[in-house]
Design an enzyme around this catalytic site. Sequence first.
Site, PDB file in Angstrom:
ATOM      1  N   HIS A  60      -8.661 -11.641 -16.409  1.00  0.00           N
ATOM      2  CA  HIS A  60      -8.579 -10.369 -16.408  1.00  0.00           C
ATOM      3  C   HIS A  60      -8.751 -10.560 -14.776  1.00  0.00           C
ATOM      4  O   HIS A  60      -9.114  -8.656 -14.475  1.00  0.00           O
ATOM      5  CB  HIS A  60     -10.039  -9.349 -17.380  1.00  0.00           C
ATOM      6  CG  HIS A  60     -11.533  -9.301 -17.200  1.00  0.00           C
ATOM      7  ND1 HIS A  60     -11.922 -10.701 -17.182  1.00  0.00           N
ATOM      8  CD2 HIS A  60     -12.159  -8.933 -16.636  1.00  0.00           C
ATOM      9  CE1 HIS A  60     -13.266 -10.879 -16.725  1.00  0.00           C
ATOM     10  NE2 HIS A  60     -13.114  -9.640 -16.696  1.00  0.00           N
ATOM     11  N   HIS A  75      -9.496  -6.467 -10.695  1.00  0.00           N
ATOM     12  CA  HIS A  75     -10.377  -6.302 -12.128  1.00  0.00           C
ATOM     13  C   HIS A  75      -8.780  -5.015 -12.606  1.00  0.00           C
ATOM     14  O   HIS A  75      -8.626  -4.470 -12.008  1.00  0.00           O
ATOM     15  CB  HIS A  75     -11.406  -5.403 -12.272  1.00  0.00           C
ATOM     16  CG  HIS A  75     -12.311  -5.611 -13.098  1.00  0.00           C
ATOM     17  ND1 HIS A  75     -11.924  -4.976 -14.594  1.00  0.00           N
ATOM     18  CD2 HIS A  75     -13.441  -7.166 -13.403  1.00  0.00           C
ATOM     19  CE1 HIS A  75     -12.402  -4.991 -15.288  1.00  0.00           C
ATOM     20  NE2 HIS A  75     -13.290  -6.072 -14.854  1.00  0.00           N
TER      21      HIS A  75
END
Length: 655
Positions: A60, A75
């Site tokens: 992620h 992110h």
Amino acid sequence: MKEVIKMLAPVDGQAIGITEVHDPMFSEKDMGDGFGVIPTNNEILAPVSGKVMLVASTKHAIGFKTDDGLEVLLHMGVDTVELNGTPFELFVKEGDTVKAGQKVATMDIAAVKKAGKVTDVIVAITNSNKMVKEVNVTKGDIKAGVNVSEVNLMAPGETSAKPSKKIDYDQLGKDIVKNVGGVSNVDNVIHCITRVRFYLKDDNKANDDVIKNMKGVLDVAKAGGQYQVVIGPAVEDVYDAVVKALGPSFGGDSAAKTEKKVAPKGIWPKTKFYFSALIGVITASMMPVIGLLAASGILKGLLALIVSAKWLSDKSSTYMIINAMGDSVFYFLPILVGFTAAKRLGANQIIMGVIGGVLAYPTLVQIATKTTSTSMNINGDFFGIPIHIANYTYSIFPMIAAAWLASKIEPWLKKHIVMSLRMILSPLLEVFIVSAIIIVIVGPIITLLSSYLASGIVALLKFSPAISGLIIGGFYQCLVIFGLHWAVIPVVASQIATTGHSALNAIVSATMIAQGAAAMAVFVKTKKNIDMKQIAGAATLSAFAGVTEPAMYGINLKYGRIFWTANIGSAVGGLLTGLLHVDMWGFAGSLIGFASFINPKGIDASFTGYLIASAATIIVAFVCTYLFGFKEEDLESSHAVEKVRLGSREPAQAN
């Protein structure tokens, strides 16, 4: 470095400021300044050009470092760390170099929404407080790969005026301790530059997910028998809070639990393993006093320069007072090293300070100085047993050995002495036993080895000045590590007493210059790490002033390759010193001791040789270190990875 850096939108969607993203850890700029995009497309592009420093195991997050030094975290989504990588596909790995706009990942927006998570794609500059003055964002609909943000960088020397976000470290420490299984599950705790490292009795009792999501925690890692909580720059504050939560018995950067690390099989691998561990203990024990050693070394060098210039007599009380200021830290080094080594090895620091005082006790020093430091002549006895009392002032290794002994003896004494007598008997017996072992066994062994070395050095000098210069120059600082360099001092003293000059001391001087040149290369090459640059600068000055300990233990030995590139320079300097028949007519060496190389009858070829050898030493040690011994990006990379290993960070719930 550019004044303004442009960043690209990583995905199609609506661009928003960092304060508008739906994650408090980012919106409050705890992870740095930046921006976000609410995505309408699955394809994710690199917002900047640079090296990939991090690829999260849950896919992620990706961390980049630009050529300008920006550490950028991409992110994808909020709380998506909990999805274990399912919605993501990555096209890069750690170590790759990417161009801005290059496809690096895909994020299945529908899958993220179906899991009940927010899809914000966030770009944060994690070292904003050191580099970024302002981030301007073009808000609204945006296409991936289009300029969306301009980052205005600070000027050199400029610092951020923005206050850092406050975290209740005491509460964080309590929360961490509770979620690693409580006090009863903790064997020991230490910390490094960015991580609080636990030795747990049962790793399975630790609640990884809860700890990862605490505000102030970046990640959790498990390696080397340790449960590591990644904190970042605030690690010391968090560590202190953790120790406070655990109780005073866990205080100190003890490495007493390092025995959990299993040595590899095989003679050579084991030798490297234990030698590396020893060097780690030595450098860690010296680091707390490096600044003091550097300052004292510079003061001693300046004093020697003033005396050589005839501005001050070495018989005056002014000289004696200033010399005491510069020399005391070295004279009483056993006490300081005893204290720091005890902290490192898990022994009682006060008791080890007392043992250091025993070794530096003036009466024992007087006995030791009546004989040469490499002579095995009997100069005392212990309960009728004839022994050789050595001089331990300026020494390091005997106290590290003493701290190791104390770390083994203390637990045994506590176990076998009744509680009512422990307070008095335990320290009394520990001081007696450890001091006796060092004075009766360790000291004489070191002296014996020194005597053999002295004989070998004398034979080598007679055989060939050039070869002796090469070998002694290349390995002299290795002797310093274990205190065996005392073998050289009587030889130097004998040469000066009989001939008025010393070729051996000239070779030793080259090794001092080499250590300083290596530290100087680190100083020049270091751009971002201010702490490293400060240590390297002070260590350089100290080594050029004739005191190499700050360079040796603060930088060169600590980072391995630097020590050996410095030794290459000193080997070259020693070789030239021998070839050019360089002599010294005094004791003060290195650059500040140049006057010692001037023949009292007038400047001759020896002084010219000193200048040539010194210049060659500096050039070789500096270039070898700059090119092969030190890479700041390696140091920065390890720190950057730890700083950006991030899942979604929500404040820990009150307990």
